[in-house]
Scaffold this active site. Structure first.
Site, PDB file in Angstrom:
ATOM      1  N   ASP A  91       0.840  -1.207   0.000  1.00 37.46           N
ATOM      2  CA  ASP A  91       0.000   0.000   0.000  1.00 37.46           C
ATOM      3  C   ASP A  91       0.870   1.251   0.000  1.00 37.46           C
ATOM      4  O   ASP A  91       0.462   2.279  -0.532  1.00 37.46           O
ATOM      5  CB  ASP A  91      -0.933  -0.035   1.210  1.00 37.46           C
ATOM      6  CG  ASP A  91      -1.838  -1.243   1.147  1.00 37.46           C
ATOM      7  OD1 ASP A  91      -2.571  -1.381   0.157  1.00 37.46           O
ATOM      8  OD2 ASP A  91      -1.770  -2.095   2.066  1.00 37.46           O
ATOM      9  N   GLU A 110       0.996 -12.638   5.050  1.00 37.95           N
ATOM     10  CA  GLU A 110       2.039 -12.001   4.227  1.00 37.95           C
ATOM     11  C   GLU A 110       3.331 -11.857   5.035  1.00 37.95           C
ATOM     12  O   GLU A 110       4.426 -12.117   4.526  1.00 37.95           O
ATOM     13  CB  GLU A 110       1.555 -10.631   3.741  1.00 37.95           C
ATOM     14  CG  GLU A 110       0.449 -10.749   2.710  1.00 37.95           C
ATOM     15  CD  GLU A 110      -0.178  -9.421   2.321  1.00 37.95           C
ATOM     16  OE1 GLU A 110      -0.805  -9.379   1.262  1.00 37.95           O
ATOM     17  OE2 GLU A 110      -0.060  -8.441   3.070  1.00 37.95           O
TER      18      GLU A 110
END
Ligand code: 5RP
Length: 241
Positions: A91, A110
């Site tokens: 992001d 992740e």
């Protein structure tokens, strides 16, 4: 028709696939992240038909995509060795390879894959590059019974020295309610933070009881990024990562 941003995501995904083809030895296990950029990457991987042993996946959504693409998804617990390569989006990413991740609610898995890889390749369009992390709300995966207390700690400015504004992430769709992650937990999105010391921020918030995972990837930063802009894809290696 693809939007301009999706075209960039697609371009960087194809570049990442070329990179994997070049550096990953046949028979390797590839670690794969989550998100719209990664979805393009999985499509490119399927077309490239690489001789992989299989993939490990960071979310149920990516597992479904990989399976549909004919790539076998392996259980990380059955594998003793680390993964040579992990490819994932972000992001935000700064000039040192520190990232904010978790916009797709997959931050915990992740981070687990990031901790087991020898090289983390972050793929994104150039809009994700920032000088200071925090414009994007920082996702925090939390145990539901601790959510309000953790939110109060952010509001009180206990992290990063400034008060943040936490909001519980809700599920899209008719029924609403809190979003539940693949791990059965909730997400707080914390706005208004400026994270000048990502390592200290991550360590600090990681210590709060009830926090599962902090969406700042500093201890597990990227080793390399591929960032797509209108003029091409820029590759950057982060020294010491
Ligand atoms: C998912 C993530 C994604 O990598 C991140 O949200 C970027 O997604 P996209 O490629 O869709 O912009 O961290 O948890």
């Amino acid at each position: 028709m693809l939007s301009r941003q999706d075209e960039l995501k697609n371009r960087v995904a194809r570049t990442a696939c070329d990179y994997v083809t070049r550096v990953l030895p046949p028979g390797s296990v590839l670690a794969v992240g989550t998100g719209s950029t990664v979805n393009f990457f999985v499509t490119a991987l399927a077309a490239a038909r690489l001789p992989l042993r299989g993939a490990v996946s960071s979310s149920e959504a990516t597992t479904a995509r990989l399976t549909e693409a004919g790539i076998e998804v392996l259980d990380p617990n059955t594998l003793d060795e680390d993964f040579a390569l992990y490819v994932d989006g972000a992001d935000e990413i700064d000039s040192r390879g520190y990232m904010i991740k978790g916009g797709g609610a997959a931050l915990t898995r992740e981070k687990i894959l990031a901790a087991r890889c020898r090289e983390f390749v972050c793929i994104a369009d150039q809009s994700k590059a920032v000088s200071v992390l925090g414009r994007f709300p920082v996702p925090i995966e939390v145990i539901p019974m601790a959510a309000n207390h953790i939110a109060r700690r952010f509001s009180a400015g206990e992290a990063a020295g400034a008060a943040g504004s936490p909001v519980a992430r809700v599920r899209h769709g008719a029924h609403g309610g809190p979003l539940v992650t693949d791990n059965g937990q909730h997400i707080l999105d914390v706005r208004g933070l400026q994270i000048h010391d990502p390592l200290a921020f991550e360590s600090c918030v990681n210590n709060w009881p009830g926090v599962v995972t902090v969406g700042v990837f500093a201890h597990q930063r990227a080793h390399r990024s591929l960032l797509a802009s209108e003029t091409g894809v820029t590759e950057t290696e982060y020294p010491g990562a």
